[in-house]
Design a protein around this motif. Structure first.
Motif, mmCIF file in Angstrom:
data_model
loop_
_atom_site.group_PDB
_atom_site.id
_atom_site.type_symbol
_atom_site.label_atom_id
_atom_site.label_comp_id
_atom_site.label_asym_id
_atom_site.label_seq_id
_atom_site.Cartn_x
_atom_site.Cartn_y
_atom_site.Cartn_z
ATOM 1 N N TYR A 93 35.570 44.267 54.886
ATOM 2 C CA TYR A 93 37.015 44.207 54.688
ATOM 3 C C TYR A 93 37.743 44.200 56.033
ATOM 4 C CZ TYR A 93 41.654 45.880 53.263
ATOM 5 O OH TYR A 93 43.003 46.036 53.078
ATOM 6 N N LEU A 128 35.535 49.780 44.254
ATOM 7 C CA LEU A 128 36.773 49.605 43.472
ATOM 8 C C LEU A 128 37.504 50.934 43.398
ATOM 9 C CD1 LEU A 128 35.174 47.518 40.600
ATOM 10 C CD2 LEU A 128 36.743 46.653 42.357
ATOM 11 N N MET A 131 29.505 44.138 42.222
ATOM 12 C CA MET A 131 30.042 43.328 43.310
ATOM 13 C C MET A 131 29.125 43.429 44.526
ATOM 14 S SD MET A 131 33.740 43.679 45.169
ATOM 15 C CE MET A 131 34.674 43.865 43.658
ATOM 16 N N VAL A 189 39.381 50.506 49.722
ATOM 17 C CA VAL A 189 39.544 50.379 51.169
ATOM 18 C C VAL A 189 40.910 49.802 51.540
ATOM 19 C CG1 VAL A 189 38.475 48.076 51.301
ATOM 20 C CG2 VAL A 189 38.352 49.603 53.274
ATOM 21 N N SER A 190 41.479 49.011 50.623
ATOM 22 C CA SER A 190 42.779 48.398 50.923
ATOM 23 C C SER A 190 43.926 49.385 50.744
ATOM 24 C CB SER A 190 43.002 47.163 50.031
ATOM 25 O OG SER A 190 43.254 47.562 48.699
ATOM 26 N N LEU A 191 43.631 50.582 50.217
ATOM 27 C CA LEU A 191 44.696 51.520 49.879
ATOM 28 C C LEU A 191 44.773 52.698 50.846
ATOM 29 C CD1 LEU A 191 44.181 51.382 46.036
ATOM 30 C CD2 LEU A 191 45.933 50.239 47.388
ATOM 31 N N ASP A 192 44.187 52.539 52.033
ATOM 32 C CA ASP A 192 44.287 53.575 53.052
ATOM 33 C C ASP A 192 45.771 53.898 53.279
ATOM 34 O OD1 ASP A 192 43.450 55.315 55.063
ATOM 35 O OD2 ASP A 192 43.639 53.769 56.614
ATOM 36 N N CYS A 203 40.529 49.018 38.324
ATOM 37 C CA CYS A 203 39.264 48.277 38.378
ATOM 38 C C CYS A 203 39.438 46.972 39.121
ATOM 39 C CB CYS A 203 38.720 48.008 36.970
ATOM 40 S SG CYS A 203 39.447 46.568 36.162
ATOM 41 N N THR A 204 40.688 46.639 39.485
ATOM 42 C CA THR A 204 40.949 45.361 40.150
ATOM 43 C C THR A 204 41.695 45.598 41.460
ATOM 44 O OG1 THR A 204 41.080 44.476 37.913
ATOM 45 C CG2 THR A 204 41.665 42.969 39.655
ATOM 46 N N ALA A 205 41.294 46.672 42.144
ATOM 47 C CA ALA A 205 41.852 46.976 43.462
ATOM 48 C C ALA A 205 40.732 47.591 44.291
ATOM 49 C CB ALA A 205 43.007 47.969 43.334
ATOM 50 N N LEU A 206 40.688 47.215 45.557
ATOM 51 C CA LEU A 206 39.680 47.797 46.442
ATOM 52 C C LEU A 206 40.238 49.080 47.051
ATOM 53 C CD1 LEU A 206 38.248 44.739 48.429
ATOM 54 C CD2 LEU A 206 37.184 45.984 46.528
ATOM 55 N N ASP A 255 33.015 48.970 51.650
ATOM 56 C CA ASP A 255 34.211 48.127 51.522
ATOM 57 C C ASP A 255 34.370 47.525 50.130
ATOM 58 O OD1 ASP A 255 34.559 48.750 54.133
ATOM 59 O OD2 ASP A 255 34.477 46.698 54.918
ATOM 60 N N ASN A 256 33.290 47.468 49.359
ATOM 61 C CA ASN A 256 33.407 46.852 48.027
ATOM 62 C C ASN A 256 33.665 47.884 46.915
ATOM 63 O OD1 ASN A 256 30.928 48.044 47.927
ATOM 64 N ND2 ASN A 256 29.806 46.223 47.257
ATOM 65 N N LYS A 315 41.770 44.072 57.762
ATOM 66 C CA LYS A 315 43.207 44.171 57.482
ATOM 67 C C LYS A 315 43.983 43.826 58.747
ATOM 68 C CE LYS A 315 46.159 46.945 54.535
ATOM 69 N NZ LYS A 315 46.180 48.171 53.735
ATOM 70 N N LYS A 366 33.298 40.488 40.965
ATOM 71 C CA LYS A 366 32.567 41.415 40.101
ATOM 72 C C LYS A 366 31.588 40.677 39.200
ATOM 73 C CE LYS A 366 35.362 44.669 38.296
ATOM 74 N NZ LYS A 366 36.669 45.203 37.822
ATOM 75 N N THR A 416 30.632 43.451 51.036
ATOM 76 C CA THR A 416 31.538 42.582 51.761
ATOM 77 C C THR A 416 32.148 43.394 52.900
ATOM 78 O OG1 THR A 416 33.368 41.019 51.494
ATOM 79 C CG2 THR A 416 33.573 43.096 50.323
ATOM 80 N N MET A 440 50.320 43.520 41.542
ATOM 81 C CA MET A 440 49.326 43.278 42.603
ATOM 82 C C MET A 440 49.198 41.800 42.954
ATOM 83 S SD MET A 440 47.664 45.963 43.816
ATOM 84 C CE MET A 440 45.883 45.963 43.979
ATOM 85 N N LYS A 474 45.898 48.031 37.881
ATOM 86 C CA LYS A 474 44.589 48.203 37.265
ATOM 87 C C LYS A 474 43.606 48.630 38.345
ATOM 88 C CE LYS A 474 45.613 45.549 33.254
ATOM 89 N NZ LYS A 474 45.521 44.378 32.396
ATOM 90 N N LEU A 489 38.952 39.484 42.869
ATOM 91 C CA LEU A 489 38.078 40.641 42.622
ATOM 92 C C LEU A 489 37.310 40.507 41.305
ATOM 93 C CD1 LEU A 489 40.317 43.531 44.044
ATOM 94 C CD2 LEU A 489 38.346 42.436 45.119
#
Lengths: 265, 165
Positions: A6, B22, A1, B65-68, B60-63, B19-20, A8, A39, A4, A106, B58, A35
């Motif tokens: 991010y 996974l 990837m 950084v978004s899970l702080d 592999c399909t979540a960042l 930020d990218n 929020k 990728k 980028t 999700m 999954k 995503l």
């Protein structure tokens, strides 16, 4: 990837300014399509604007005539929501059939509708129920929203905040999933309200989700499976690929429409 | 780079990440928690399933950084003390694996399935387990023993939650 940035934001206004200030910004609502696309280097947004922390973006609101679902509400939340199950069970079942359980935890309704994948399930419900897409700028009727596969009326800096679904007296969805990908090869949402019927088809059309006038007229006359016997689905309007040619998909559309009518009762 | 703090298996960890990143890479590369496997990397196979705030996703399909601020549980975090989780034990007892590559994801998905069905008071039938495993692919077993493992674990987990009441 690729790299980028991010973001929020905690308000719709901040999200819009992050998006319009970005060189090539994208909204991140669940990421279950975005995503994987990033990728594979099919998308390389300079900035991602995550809308999930914005208050009011998640949940179902019932005003008696319509259900308004926040854009960041996940498929699992819609599928399990008691109000959706009571008022629009066909919509709850559709949400519970998207992807797989982990994806449903999700993926969000706003993301699915904004992406307008030609084989996604939600566009059929939005168009079939004649829903209204509520954005950061305006309200867009479903009939004006979907403009062909992966294309919508959304402007670059416009964000879906909610979808408003009018209640229907009968509504159901039936799909034939591709055995490998599980995406719809044909998915049909039928809804009857005040004697008028809407039929929306996803997965099969060569240009994304569409309404089928012939089936709508037939079902408005008589809401039954047999009413569809003499309707025609034009194979030339269908997707034709290694998974199924146009004639096969045209037949599937009719079979799925009958199943949806049977489910809707 | 962004600084995030995430609770992983009950322990708060703070890291600077790009930020990218996974979640799967964050777990495996940054935290060296290699129990979470990456099979397809295209959101199909489910080998990378972990729990975020109690639900299966999954990784592999979540960042990351978004899970702080989120609570993440991986397969390394489900046993208590030296005791295997009932789901792990059931996979062992029922020979619910052959090569074992998909097993971490199967166990995390299995726990999530049982938790959800028990929370909703629904009966977890064999058909339901097979449908729920839609997003977890095993290329060895033909799924029979995996389904049996989850059935067995569900019975034991029901006993555990009754005992806790």
């Amino acid at each position: 990837m690729y790299d980028t940035n991010y973001h929020k934001p905690s308000s719709v206004a901040d999200a819009v300014s992050a998006l319009s200030g970005a060189e090539d910004g994208k909204v991140l609502a669940g990421g279950q399509t975005l995503l994987p696309t990033m990728k594979q280097h099919l998308a390389a947004p300079s900035d991602l604007v995550d809308i999930r922390a914005i208050p009011g973006m998640v949940g179902v609101d019932d005003d008696g005539d319509a259900l308004t679902i926040g854009a960041a509400t996940t498929h699992a939340e819609v599928a399990a929501d008691p109000t959706v199950n009571a008022k629009l069970p066909g919509l709850a079942k559709l949400a519970g059939g998207i992807g797989d359980p982990a994806v449903r935890h999700m993926g969000t309704i706003g993301g699915s509708v904004a992406n307008n994948d030609p084989a996604a399930d939600y566009p059929a419900a939005v168009l079939g129920l004649g829903a209204t897409v509520i954005t950061s700028k305006r309200e867009i009727a479903a009939d004006d929203f979907f403009e062909g596969m992966f294309t919508t009326a959304l402007e670059d800096d416009e964000i879906i905040t909610a979808i408003r679904f009018p209640l229907a007296s009968k509504a159901a969805y039936a799909k034939f999933p591709n055995p490998a990908s599980r995406y719809a090869m044909a998915g049909v949402f039928v809804a009857e309200s005040g004697g008028s019927v809407r039929v929306a088809v996803t997965g099969a059309g060569a240009d994304g989700v569409f309404r089928h006038e012939g089936m709508e007229n037939a079902l408005s006359g008589q809401f039954s499976e047999s009413a569809l016997d003499y309707t025609d689905v034009d194979a030339g309007d269908m997707l034709s690929d290694l998974h199924g040619d146009g004639a096969y998909r045209a037949n599937l559309v009719k079979v799925m429409a009958k199943r949806a009518v049977a489910k809707a009762g | 780079m962004t600084t995030i703090t995430v609770s992983v298996n009950g322990k708060a960890v703070t890291r600077d990440i790009s930020d990218n990143t996974l979640l799967s890479d964050f777990l495996r590369e940054d935290l060296r928690l290699t129990g979470t496997h990456v099979g397809c990397d295209t959101s199909q196979c489910g080998a990378c399933v972990v729990h975020v705030d109690g639900t299966a996703v999954k990784s592999c399909t979540a960042l990351a950084v978004s899970l702080d601020g989120a609570n993440v549980t991986t397969v390394e975090g489900v046993s208590t003390g030296g005791d295997l989780h009932p789901m792990q034990r059931a996979f062992n007892d029922n020979h619910g694996l052959q090569c074992g590559f998909c097993t971490p994801g199967m166990i995390m998905a299995g726990i999530d399935i049982v938790n959800r069905y028990q929370a909703e008071g629904k009966t977890l039938t064999e058909d339901a387990i097979r449908a729920e495993l839609e997003g977890n692919i095993c290329r060895c077993t033909g799924y029979h023993n995996i389904v049996r493992s989850i059935e067995d674990a569900a019975a034991e987990m029901a006993g555990m939650s009754k005992a806790a009441e």
